[in-house]
Design a protein around this motif. Structure first.
Motif, PDB file in Angstrom:
ATOM      1  N   LEU A  71      39.426  45.332  45.522  1.00 20.80           N
ATOM      2  CA  LEU A  71      40.927  45.292  45.521  1.00 20.80           C
ATOM      3  C   LEU A  71      41.393  44.431  46.798  1.00 20.80           C
ATOM      4  O   LEU A  71      42.107  43.599  46.600  1.00 20.80           O
ATOM      5  N   HIS A  72      40.314  44.500  47.748  1.00 21.79           N
ATOM      6  CA  HIS A  72      40.734  43.725  48.945  1.00 21.79           C
ATOM      7  C   HIS A  72      40.733  42.193  48.904  1.00 21.79           C
ATOM      8  O   HIS A  72      41.334  41.572  49.433  1.00 21.79           O
ATOM      9  N   SER A  73      39.469  41.844  48.153  1.00 15.62           N
ATOM     10  CA  SER A  73      39.615  40.509  47.884  1.00 15.62           C
ATOM     11  C   SER A  73      40.336  39.904  46.956  1.00 15.62           C
ATOM     12  O   SER A  73      40.363  38.665  46.847  1.00 15.62           O
ATOM     13  N   SER A  74      40.953  40.772  46.057  1.00 14.57           N
ATOM     14  CA  SER A  74      42.141  40.073  45.320  1.00 14.57           C
ATOM     15  C   SER A  74      41.855  39.036  44.347  1.00 14.57           C
ATOM     16  O   SER A  74      40.803  38.994  43.748  1.00 14.57           O
ATOM     17  N   GLU A  75      42.545  38.035  44.105  1.00 16.26           N
ATOM     18  CA  GLU A  75      42.516  37.194  43.099  1.00 16.26           C
ATOM     19  C   GLU A  75      41.457  36.111  43.723  1.00 16.26           C
ATOM     20  O   GLU A  75      40.836  35.265  42.671  1.00 16.26           O
ATOM     21  N   GLU A  76      41.011  36.084  45.057  1.00 20.13           N
ATOM     22  CA  GLU A  76      39.971  35.291  45.486  1.00 20.13           C
ATOM     23  C   GLU A  76      38.686  35.506  44.960  1.00 20.13           C
ATOM     24  O   GLU A  76      37.583  34.620  44.622  1.00 20.13           O
ATOM     25  N   GLY A  77      38.483  36.990  44.622  1.00 18.86           N
ATOM     26  CA  GLY A  77      37.297  37.480  44.162  1.00 18.86           C
ATOM     27  C   GLY A  77      35.967  37.352  45.159  1.00 18.86           C
ATOM     28  O   GLY A  77      36.483  36.961  46.722  1.00 18.86           O
ATOM     29  N   LEU A 111      29.171  40.773  48.340  1.00 14.89           N
ATOM     30  CA  LEU A 111      29.364  42.037  48.162  1.00 14.89           C
ATOM     31  C   LEU A 111      28.248  42.926  48.149  1.00 14.89           C
ATOM     32  O   LEU A 111      28.394  44.066  48.756  1.00 14.89           O
ATOM     33  N   LEU A 112      27.068  42.495  47.926  1.00 13.81           N
ATOM     34  CA  LEU A 112      25.891  43.260  48.249  1.00 13.81           C
ATOM     35  C   LEU A 112      25.706  43.639  49.743  1.00 13.81           C
ATOM     36  O   LEU A 112      25.492  44.798  49.943  1.00 13.81           O
ATOM     37  N   GLU A 113      26.185  42.735  50.542  1.00 15.58           N
ATOM     38  CA  GLU A 113      26.072  43.043  52.121  1.00 15.58           C
ATOM     39  C   GLU A 113      27.030  43.966  52.561  1.00 15.58           C
ATOM     40  O   GLU A 113      26.795  44.862  53.147  1.00 15.58           O
ATOM     41  N   ILE A 143      35.422  42.003  36.406  1.00 13.33           N
ATOM     42  CA  ILE A 143      34.864  40.854  35.781  1.00 13.33           C
ATOM     43  C   ILE A 143      33.957  40.170  36.629  1.00 13.33           C
ATOM     44  O   ILE A 143      34.409  39.968  37.829  1.00 13.33           O
ATOM     45  N   THR A 144      32.961  39.442  36.141  1.00 12.76           N
ATOM     46  CA  THR A 144      32.298  38.387  37.011  1.00 12.76           C
ATOM     47  C   THR A 144      32.387  37.166  36.115  1.00 12.76           C
ATOM     48  O   THR A 144      32.536  37.200  34.969  1.00 12.76           O
ATOM     49  N   LYS A 145      32.629  36.216  37.182  1.00 12.85           N
ATOM     50  CA  LYS A 145      32.585  34.691  36.653  1.00 12.85           C
ATOM     51  C   LYS A 145      32.231  33.879  37.670  1.00 12.85           C
ATOM     52  O   LYS A 145      32.513  34.034  38.942  1.00 12.85           O
ATOM     53  N   ASN A 146      31.406  32.790  37.342  1.00 17.52           N
ATOM     54  CA  ASN A 146      30.671  31.922  38.293  1.00 17.52           C
ATOM     55  C   ASN A 146      30.093  32.552  39.460  1.00 17.52           C
ATOM     56  O   ASN A 146      30.546  32.138  40.683  1.00 17.52           O
ATOM     57  N   GLY A 147      29.321  33.786  39.194  1.00 14.18           N
ATOM     58  CA  GLY A 147      28.611  34.435  40.608  1.00 14.18           C
ATOM     59  C   GLY A 147      29.612  35.163  41.240  1.00 14.18           C
ATOM     60  O   GLY A 147      29.397  35.533  42.319  1.00 14.18           O
ATOM     61  N   LYS A 148      30.931  35.445  40.957  1.00 17.64           N
ATOM     62  CA  LYS A 148      31.839  36.117  41.757  1.00 17.64           C
ATOM     63  C   LYS A 148      32.261  37.351  40.958  1.00 17.64           C
ATOM     64  O   LYS A 148      32.494  37.343  39.814  1.00 17.64           O
ATOM     65  N   PHE A 149      32.828  38.291  41.726  1.00 19.75           N
ATOM     66  CA  PHE A 149      33.176  39.478  41.211  1.00 19.75           C
ATOM     67  C   PHE A 149      34.656  39.544  41.303  1.00 19.75           C
ATOM     68  O   PHE A 149      35.183  39.304  42.407  1.00 19.75           O
TER      69      PHE A 149
END
Length: 300
Positions: free
Chosen positions: A46-52, A58-60, A98-104
């Protein structure tokens, strides 16, 4: 589709102070413990918003420096849990992550409003705003949104610490500009209201000196004096620090005013009396002791 979006209530997310998520007027705190890995994952997304957010990051953020070896598998499990929890907590069926180009990315059928992101937007708008009055209105709105340190319950997590410092600085800078402006406008009550909140949240950051400015400007010297005394006591007892140059100067100018006002002097004298005369040991702070010692030496 689009038609459905119009009818769904907004998903409201609060991250300042305590984390709180409400949907259609109903609070959603997922699972028994609101700070499970699934909840943390939700807050990060939620915090990373549309930037993903990139997978590695994310793992870290989610697992910290813990065993990152098993993290991929853990992430799969956590994602699965989160999706189940969202739907079981009353949100409509949807993919959500959703995941797109290695981003969540967070993806919801309803509008999602995150206080921290709105706060950030208001501050950025204020910085770009040419008209001073409009800029200040935006700053005021942003300061009123800041309801406490970012995700307090998660304050041990590294990503939260970083963001928290960043938001606190944004708040302090906006509030300072706002207070300076409001003092010029002689809006003293407004400054007292805004700094009241700031003093509660950050008692050691000397927002009290804005309060003293207001009281002095309003000829409320007794309150200004009280503000000074309380702050000085707090700084000395808790931090072993003396008040800043600015506060000392305010105190001096205030003292000068007070010495011409017999009625205030009488009130202060009354305040100096002890309730009943105590015999025996006298307890005081080190700075208080030092002053007393010097006075007694001079008297001798």
């Amino acid at each position: 589709g689009f038609h459905m979006e119009k009818q769904l209530p907004v998903l409201q997310v609060q991250m300042f102070g305590k984390e709180k998520i409400t949907y259609g007027g109903k609070a959603i705190i997922l699972g028994k413990n609101s700070l499970t890995k699934a909840m943390k994952l939700l807050l990060i997304l939620l915090h990373s918003s549309e930037e993903g957010i990139a997978r590695q990051r994310l793992l870290e953020d989610l697992f910290g420096r813990e065993e990152l070896a098993d993290a991929s598998n853990n992430l799969r499990v956590t994602l699965f849990r989160l999706k189940k929890m969202l739907v079981s907590s009353g949100l409509p069926e949807h993919e959500y992550i959703i995941t797109k180009n290695g981003k969540f990315y967070w993806d919801s059928p309803m509008e999602t409003k995150v206080d921290v992101l709105v706060f950030k937007e208001l501050i950025e708008k204020a910085e770009k705003e040419k008209d001073q009055e409009s800029a200040m209105a935006l700053r005021k709105e942003s300061c009123e949104m800041y309801a406490g340190e970012f995700l307090q319950k998660l304050s041990g997590d590294e990503w939260v610490i970083m963001e928290s410092v960043h938001y606190k600085n944004m708040y302090a800078e906006a509030l300072e500009k706002l207070c300076d402006y409001l003092l010029e406008q002689k809006e003293y009550e407004e400054v007292l209201k805004l700094t009241n909140v700031a003093c509660d949240m950050y008692p050691f950051d000397e927002w009290q000196s804005y309060r003293m400015d207001c009281y002095i400007a309003m000829n409320r010297y007794k309150e200004a004096l009280k503000e000074y005394e309380n702050t000085a006591k707090l700084l000395i007892e808790e931090l072993g620090m003396r008040p800043s140059e600015r506060m000392m100067n305010q105190f001096k100018s205030m003292s000068a005013h007070i010495s011409n006002r017999p009625q205030i002097i009488n009130e202060i004298k009354e305040g100096l009396q002890e309730e009943k005369l105590h015999k025996g040991a006298f307890f005081c702070t080190l700075p208080g002791f030092r002053d007393t010692y010097r006075v007694i030496r001079r008297t001798m």
